[in-house]
Write a protein that holds these residues in place. Structure first.
Motif, mmCIF file in Angstrom:
data_model
loop_
_atom_site.group_PDB
_atom_site.id
_atom_site.type_symbol
_atom_site.label_atom_id
_atom_site.label_comp_id
_atom_site.label_asym_id
_atom_site.label_seq_id
_atom_site.Cartn_x
_atom_site.Cartn_y
_atom_site.Cartn_z
ATOM 1 N N UNK A 152 0.595 -0.559 0.174
ATOM 2 C CA UNK A 152 0.163 -0.018 -0.230
ATOM 3 C C UNK A 152 0.644 1.200 -0.040
ATOM 4 N N UNK A 153 0.601 2.103 -0.939
ATOM 5 C CA UNK A 153 1.298 3.483 -0.246
ATOM 6 C C UNK A 153 1.242 3.910 0.949
ATOM 7 N N UNK A 154 0.978 3.583 2.118
ATOM 8 C CA UNK A 154 1.405 4.006 4.025
ATOM 9 C C UNK A 154 2.970 3.098 3.586
ATOM 10 N N UNK A 155 2.177 2.023 3.020
ATOM 11 C CA UNK A 155 3.761 0.875 3.403
ATOM 12 C C UNK A 155 4.791 1.750 3.283
ATOM 13 N N UNK A 156 4.531 1.507 1.674
ATOM 14 C CA UNK A 156 5.683 2.444 0.709
ATOM 15 C C UNK A 156 6.045 3.549 1.099
ATOM 16 N N UNK A 157 5.748 4.658 1.939
ATOM 17 C CA UNK A 157 6.012 5.821 2.908
ATOM 18 C C UNK A 157 6.796 5.565 3.768
ATOM 19 N N UNK A 158 6.020 4.566 4.594
ATOM 20 C CA UNK A 158 6.566 4.294 5.757
ATOM 21 C C UNK A 158 8.532 3.002 5.496
ATOM 22 N N UNK A 159 8.566 2.414 4.277
ATOM 23 C CA UNK A 159 9.298 2.037 4.165
ATOM 24 C C UNK A 159 10.517 2.891 3.896
ATOM 25 N N UNK A 160 10.048 4.207 2.662
ATOM 26 C CA UNK A 160 11.146 5.403 2.452
ATOM 27 C C UNK A 160 11.275 6.525 4.161
ATOM 28 N N UNK A 161 10.717 5.918 5.164
ATOM 29 C CA UNK A 161 11.265 5.953 5.677
ATOM 30 C C UNK A 161 11.997 6.065 6.823
ATOM 31 N N UNK A 162 12.083 4.691 6.629
ATOM 32 C CA UNK A 162 13.430 3.718 7.210
ATOM 33 C C UNK A 162 14.752 4.862 6.367
ATOM 34 N N UNK A 163 15.163 5.649 5.807
ATOM 35 C CA UNK A 163 15.776 6.028 5.077
ATOM 36 C C UNK A 163 15.919 6.969 4.179
ATOM 37 N N UNK A 164 16.963 7.969 4.645
ATOM 38 C CA UNK A 164 16.481 8.799 3.820
ATOM 39 C C UNK A 164 17.102 8.763 2.446
ATOM 40 N N UNK A 165 16.549 9.636 1.592
ATOM 41 C CA UNK A 165 16.574 9.247 0.134
ATOM 42 C C UNK A 165 17.523 10.023 -0.436
ATOM 43 N N UNK A 166 18.557 10.367 -0.802
ATOM 44 C CA UNK A 166 19.742 11.509 -1.461
ATOM 45 C C UNK A 166 19.618 11.930 -2.687
ATOM 46 N N UNK A 167 18.970 10.565 -3.231
ATOM 47 C CA UNK A 167 19.083 10.834 -4.970
ATOM 48 C C UNK A 167 17.891 10.264 -5.162
ATOM 49 N N UNK A 168 16.939 11.056 -6.389
ATOM 50 C CA UNK A 168 15.695 10.264 -6.762
ATOM 51 C C UNK A 168 16.443 9.916 -8.524
ATOM 52 N N UNK A 169 15.751 8.574 -9.063
ATOM 53 C CA UNK A 169 16.637 8.427 -10.284
ATOM 54 C C UNK A 169 14.908 8.176 -11.043
ATOM 55 N N UNK A 170 15.007 8.123 -12.547
ATOM 56 C CA UNK A 170 13.440 7.545 -13.003
ATOM 57 C C UNK A 170 14.089 7.334 -14.131
ATOM 58 N N UNK A 171 13.883 6.137 -14.289
ATOM 59 C CA UNK A 171 14.220 5.460 -15.829
ATOM 60 C C UNK A 171 12.772 5.147 -16.560
ATOM 61 N N UNK A 172 12.785 5.429 -18.270
ATOM 62 C CA UNK A 172 11.469 4.917 -18.881
ATOM 63 C C UNK A 172 12.344 3.875 -19.793
ATOM 64 N N UNK A 173 12.051 2.676 -19.853
ATOM 65 C CA UNK A 173 12.264 1.842 -20.817
ATOM 66 C C UNK A 173 11.317 1.239 -21.490
ATOM 67 N N UNK A 174 11.624 -0.036 -21.645
ATOM 68 C CA UNK A 174 10.526 -0.225 -22.932
ATOM 69 C C UNK A 174 9.745 -1.576 -22.108
ATOM 70 N N UNK A 175 8.423 -2.055 -22.787
ATOM 71 C CA UNK A 175 7.713 -2.320 -21.398
ATOM 72 C C UNK A 175 7.987 -3.750 -20.670
ATOM 73 N N UNK A 176 7.751 -3.716 -19.490
ATOM 74 C CA UNK A 176 8.396 -4.685 -18.598
ATOM 75 C C UNK A 176 7.013 -5.477 -18.593
ATOM 76 N N UNK A 177 7.797 -6.580 -18.386
ATOM 77 C CA UNK A 177 6.173 -7.613 -17.509
ATOM 78 C C UNK A 177 6.826 -8.744 -16.702
ATOM 79 N N UNK A 178 6.830 -9.173 -16.147
ATOM 80 C CA UNK A 178 6.670 -10.422 -15.545
ATOM 81 C C UNK A 178 7.725 -9.258 -13.862
ATOM 82 N N UNK A 179 8.706 -10.227 -13.412
ATOM 83 C CA UNK A 179 9.469 -9.846 -12.343
ATOM 84 C C UNK A 179 10.659 -9.042 -12.480
ATOM 85 N N UNK A 180 11.035 -8.700 -13.426
ATOM 86 C CA UNK A 180 12.016 -8.215 -14.468
ATOM 87 C C UNK A 180 12.858 -6.867 -13.720
ATOM 88 N N UNK A 181 11.499 -6.020 -13.116
ATOM 89 C CA UNK A 181 11.963 -4.828 -12.459
ATOM 90 C C UNK A 181 12.488 -5.515 -11.466
#
Length: 386
Positions: A152-181
């Motif tokens: 959930x969104x809250x779980x994601x934010x809580x997970x992000x709260x366990x560490x400081x985010x120093x940089x944000x990297x965005x990647x646009x790639x070809x369509x991914x399927x399965x658990x490749x990410x």
């Protein structure tokens, strides 16, 4: 007892701005601003990696957009290393951008997570893979489904709260399927330490083509409806001149974003089509105000043998203050949204700012001038005398 009819001539106040006298200057300025955009549009279309007037985002091209939060700063020199990881998994040509953490991301995450900032473990000891954020994947047929492992969104934010985010990297790639990410995430963590998956969006090629087609159809339909309405409300030459001014605004907006695509890798999405339609609506509204005053003055002065050029100049000067003030109020609001709004709407707001500025210029200096040139074609001697 009836009042005697006044035989005194009507007072004519043309105003300080003589548009028709300097018509070629105003048209030249428009062409001068359009030329760089046309060049960048041509450059994008001839670029084998783009092959379109503008660089299309995943909304129109299809693919997967990933956004990672790195626990340590990521420099521009690391882009090639990150790109190598994606190449090894078969996703060549991925577009990678480094962003500064958004204001309030860490603070909000800490408040929800309820924990203090934890130091990142050494890169030699790969940490456990965090649960990926909730994402919505769109298949090639256009159906949406959630991935089996999601948080959930809250779980994601809580997970992000366990560490400081120093940089944000965005990647646009070809369509991914399965658990490749997730496999890519493991490889990246083995090199850069803790990484949080902030966002994942996927759109299949079929849905992307449908969105692009619908967006272009909306633009064409808007132009057709505008021509029909102005022809019914005014006359056909009014409609043609208004549409030419709208084409000027649209081409200028496309040219600016084509330049941004070449210089800053800016991609357009469905919000860009929304901004173009908004600009068209505002610009034609401004043009109608000028045209309506021209029509009113024609009823009063045209029977008095007053040249159309004089009526046009007088009408534009009468509506000049209103047009500028209306545009300024919109621009001030949009500038406030651009500097103090969210990152996700910045390109949308920028497109409206550029379009409103171009639309104000074309409504005053292009649409009415073109109408006067249309009405006075073949009457060069009369116009020169006027």
């Amino acid at each position: 007892m009836s009042k005697p009819v006044s035989t005194e001539p009507l007072a004519i106040q043309e105003g300080p701005l003589n548009l028709y006298k300097y018509r070629w200057f105003f048209i030249g300025v428009s062409l001068l601003f359009l030329l760089p955009g046309i060049y960048f549009i041509y450059a994008n279309m001839t670029d084998p990696e783009v092959r379109a007037p503008l660089k299309l985002g995943i909304d129109f091209q299809g693919g997967t957009l990933l956004e990672y939060g790195f626990s340590r700063p990521v420099a521009q020199s690391d882009v090639e290393d990150i790109k190598t990881v994606f190449d090894e998994h078969g996703y060549t040509g991925s577009v990678i951008q480094i962003q500064e953490p958004r204001v309030g991301v860490n603070k909000e995450a800490l408040e929800i997570g309820g924990g203090a900032t934890q130091p990142s473990p050494p890169a030699s000891t790969p940490p456990p893979v965090p649960t990926p954020a909730a994402d919505t994947t769109t298949t090639a047929e256009g159906a949406k489904h959630a991935t089996p492992t999601q948080a959930t969104t809250s779980e994601t934010k809580a997970l992000a709260g366990e560490q400081k985010i120093a940089s944000i990297v965005s990647i646009r790639a070809k369509h991914m399927q399965g658990q490749v990410d997730q496999e890519i995430l493991k490889d990246l963590e083995s090199r850069y330490g803790n990484i949080t998956l902030l966002q994942k969006n996927s759109i299949g090629p079929a849905l992307a083509k449908e969105l692009l087609g619908n967006g272009l159809l909306a633009l064409i339909l808007a132009y057709i409806l505008i021509v029909g309405y102005l022809t019914f409300r005014f006359q056909f030459d009014f409609a043609v001149c208004a549409v030419l001014a709208l084409l000027h605004d649209t081409l200028f907006l496309f040219g600016m974003f084509a330049m941004f695509s070449r210089l800053y890798n800016t991609e357009i999405d469905s919000l860009f089509i929304t901004s173009v339609l908004t600009v068209i609506g505002f610009s034609v509204h401004d043009t109608i105000v000028v045209f309506d005053r021209i029509r009113e003055n024609l009823r009063v002065y045209y029977t008095k043998k007053l040249p159309f050029v004089t009526i046009m100049n007088m009408s534009v000067n009468q509506t000049l203050t209103r047009s500028i003030n209306t545009s300024l109020t919109v621009l001030l609001t949009m500038l406030a949204l651009y500097f103090f709004g969210g990152e996700t709407t910045k390109d949308f707001v920028l497109a409206i700012i550029i379009g409103v500025a171009a639309g104000t210029y074309s409504s005053i200096f292009n649409a009415s001038v073109l109408l006067a040139m249309w009405r006075n074609r073949g009457a060069g001697s009369q116009v020169a005398k006027a």
